[in-house]
Write a protein that holds these residues in place. Structure first.
Motif, short mmCIF file in Angstrom:
data_model
loop_
_atom_site.label_atom_id
_atom_site.label_comp_id
_atom_site.label_asym_id
_atom_site.label_seq_id
_atom_site.Cartn_x
_atom_site.Cartn_y
_atom_site.Cartn_z
N VAL A 125 0.86 -1.18 0.00
CA VAL A 125 0.00 0.00 0.00
C VAL A 125 0.90 1.23 0.00
O VAL A 125 1.75 1.36 0.87
CB VAL A 125 -0.87 0.02 1.27
N THR A 126 0.73 2.10 -0.98
CA THR A 126 1.48 3.35 -0.97
C THR A 126 0.48 4.51 -0.94
O THR A 126 -0.37 4.63 -1.82
CB THR A 126 2.39 3.48 -2.21
N ILE A 159 2.81 -1.10 4.28
CA ILE A 159 2.24 0.24 4.10
C ILE A 159 3.33 1.31 4.18
O ILE A 159 4.13 1.31 5.10
CB ILE A 159 1.17 0.50 5.18
N THR A 160 3.34 2.20 3.18
CA THR A 160 4.27 3.32 3.24
C THR A 160 3.66 4.53 2.54
O THR A 160 2.53 4.47 2.06
CB THR A 160 5.63 2.92 2.59
N PRO A 169 6.58 13.61 0.14
CA PRO A 169 5.60 12.76 0.82
C PRO A 169 5.36 13.20 2.26
O PRO A 169 6.24 13.79 2.88
CB PRO A 169 6.24 11.38 0.77
N VAL A 170 4.17 12.91 2.77
CA VAL A 170 3.83 13.23 4.17
C VAL A 170 3.23 11.96 4.81
O VAL A 170 3.04 10.96 4.14
CB VAL A 170 2.80 14.38 4.26
N THR A 182 -6.22 1.47 12.60
CA THR A 182 -5.48 2.50 11.89
C THR A 182 -4.00 2.13 11.83
O THR A 182 -3.43 1.73 12.83
CB THR A 182 -5.65 3.81 12.67
N GLN A 183 -3.40 2.22 10.65
CA GLN A 183 -1.96 1.98 10.54
C GLN A 183 -1.32 3.12 9.76
O GLN A 183 -1.66 3.35 8.61
CB GLN A 183 -1.71 0.65 9.83
N ASP A 184 -0.40 3.83 10.40
CA ASP A 184 0.22 4.97 9.74
C ASP A 184 1.04 4.55 8.52
O ASP A 184 1.69 3.51 8.52
CB ASP A 184 1.13 5.72 10.72
N ALA A 185 1.01 5.41 7.50
CA ALA A 185 1.83 5.25 6.30
C ALA A 185 2.89 6.34 6.37
O ALA A 185 2.57 7.53 6.25
CB ALA A 185 0.98 5.41 5.04
N ILE A 186 4.15 5.94 6.60
CA ILE A 186 5.20 6.91 6.91
C ILE A 186 6.26 6.89 5.81
O ILE A 186 6.74 5.81 5.43
CB ILE A 186 5.84 6.56 8.27
N PRO A 187 6.65 8.06 5.28
CA PRO A 187 7.65 8.09 4.21
C PRO A 187 8.94 7.41 4.67
O PRO A 187 9.41 7.65 5.79
CB PRO A 187 7.89 9.58 3.97
#
Ligand code: HEC
Ligand SMILES: [Cu+2]
Length: 351
Positions: A125-126, A159-160, A169-170, A182-187
């Motif tokens: 997941v991007t 996930i990123t 990216p943010v 909820t799962q954060d997508a972090i650069p």
């Protein structure tokens, strides 16, 4: 005046609640995965304890108020006393035990959720400003904004957050209320989360981390179908060929699309493979447009092509004021013609 505005506010809120979810049942208490069932079980336990404590505290208070209230001819202070060991130990021990039980249940739930089943299907997941990209390394396919999954198969998400274009990216966050927390997508970092969808249907997803002007418009759908339907979808996606247009307007649309849009958009099995924007292979099968914010209709699509940032604040797709209305219509007709026949997700129940 005040009363009237209050009535209006309540009425409007009611209408917003009635219309707001567009028929989706966005509810963590209606879980469709074992992980979410663990989480909602925990919620019920905590609610149960809270309810018991509420009744005991309010009950004790009512009893004390009634029992020790001032009677008719009493004067001066009532008798004072200090300390009650038995009572103090009880009211320390009971909350301690409650916290122990909640700790045990939480630890068990966290353990269950963190065990990724070995047969889980990987999906990358991007998150992008303001849309979602999904890649299936096992199947060798890619979709955007609509994630199609087989029922009863565990899926492990990597996930990123990234931007293929010039924007930085943010942090975003992947959330599908009925399927996953909820799962954060972090650069620069890949976080993981897995779940096994148990019910066929269309699930509502939403970015859950404030990320910019169109944070609230950064939605997606998870479409859970039978294994047979999923296999058909994968076959269709892999073998996809844009149909040779027979209609003149559609042919014109294809020509315009190849000239103006393929710097950012990919279609399978063509030389156009850019990942700056969402994948548009079989766009005609899509339920939604603009990262899940509108139903996919030719009229909306036409308006989107002319002026995407006008419809979705902060959209990184440039406006195309130079396209005539007719050109936009023919591009829309071309995109709607990109279809795998026999796939129809619109009849699935919504969650
Ligand atoms: C500079 C890159 C760029 C160009 C050129 C571009 N787009 Fe886009 N497009 C994007 C981005 C980025 C998005 C996602 C915007 C969002 O949802 O926030 C997008 C979204 C879309 C979507 C919605 C996809 C979805 O999943 O909802 C469609 C349809 C689309 N573009 C069609 C076109 C067409 C047709 C053209 C040519 C006229 C075009 N685009 C040109 C970058 C581009
Ligand atoms: Cu976001």
């Amino acid at each position: 005046m005040l009363r009237r505005s209050l009535v209006w506010a309540i009425l409007l809120l009611g209408v917003a609640f009635a219309l707001g979810d567009g028929g989706y049942n966005i509810n963590i208490l209606d879980p469709a995965t074992s992980n979410n069932r663990e989480v909602s079980k925990l919620l019920w336990w905590v609610m149960g304890f809270a309810a018991v404590i509420f009744v005991v505290v309010i009950g004790a208070m009512t009893y004390i108020v009634l029992k020790f209230k001032k009677r008719g001819n009493e004067v001066g202070e009532p008798p004072q006393f200090h300390g009650n060991d038995r009572l103090e130990i009880t009211w320390t021990l009971i909350p301690f035990l409650i916290v122990c039980v909640i700790f045990g249940l939480t630890a068990r739930g966290m353990f269950e959720i963190s065990q990724v089943p070995p047969d889980a299907m990987p999906v990358k997941v991007t998150a992008h400003l303001f849309w979602w990209d999904f890649e299936y390394p096992e199947q060798g396919i890619r979709t955007s904004n609509e994630l199609i999954l087989p029922v009863n198969r565990p899926v492990n998400f990597e996930i990123t957050s990234n931007e293929a274009g010039p924007a930085k990216p943010v942090i975003h966050s992947f959330r599908v209320a009925s399927l996953a927390g909820t799962q954060d997508a972090i650069p620069g970092i890949v976080t993981t989360r897995w779940f096994k969808p148990e019910k066929e249907g269309v699930y509502y997803g939403q970015c859950a981390e404030l990320c910019g002007a169109s944070h609230s418009n950064m939605r997606f759908r998870v479409i859970v179908v039978s294994q047979a339907e999923f296999d058909r979808f994968v076959q269709g996606a892999k073998a996809f060929q844009p149909p040779a247009p027979t209609d003149a307007a559609v042919a014109k649309g294809q020509q315009l699309f190849n000239a103006q849009c393929t710097a950012c958009h990919a279609i399978n099995n063509t030389q156009h493979q850019s990942k700056i924007g969402p994948d548009l292979t079989f766009f005609g099968n899509r339920l939604t447009l603009g990262a899940g914010i509108w139903n996919n209709t030719p009229e909306r699509l036409e308006a989107w092509i002319k002026n995407s940032p006008g419809m979705k604040p902060g959209s990184l797709m440039p406006p195309f004021p130079q396209l005539s209305a007719e050109d936009a219509r023919s591009i829309a007709a071309y995109l709607e013609s990109l279809k795998v026949e026999g796939l129809d997700f619109s009849k699935l129940p919504k969650f």
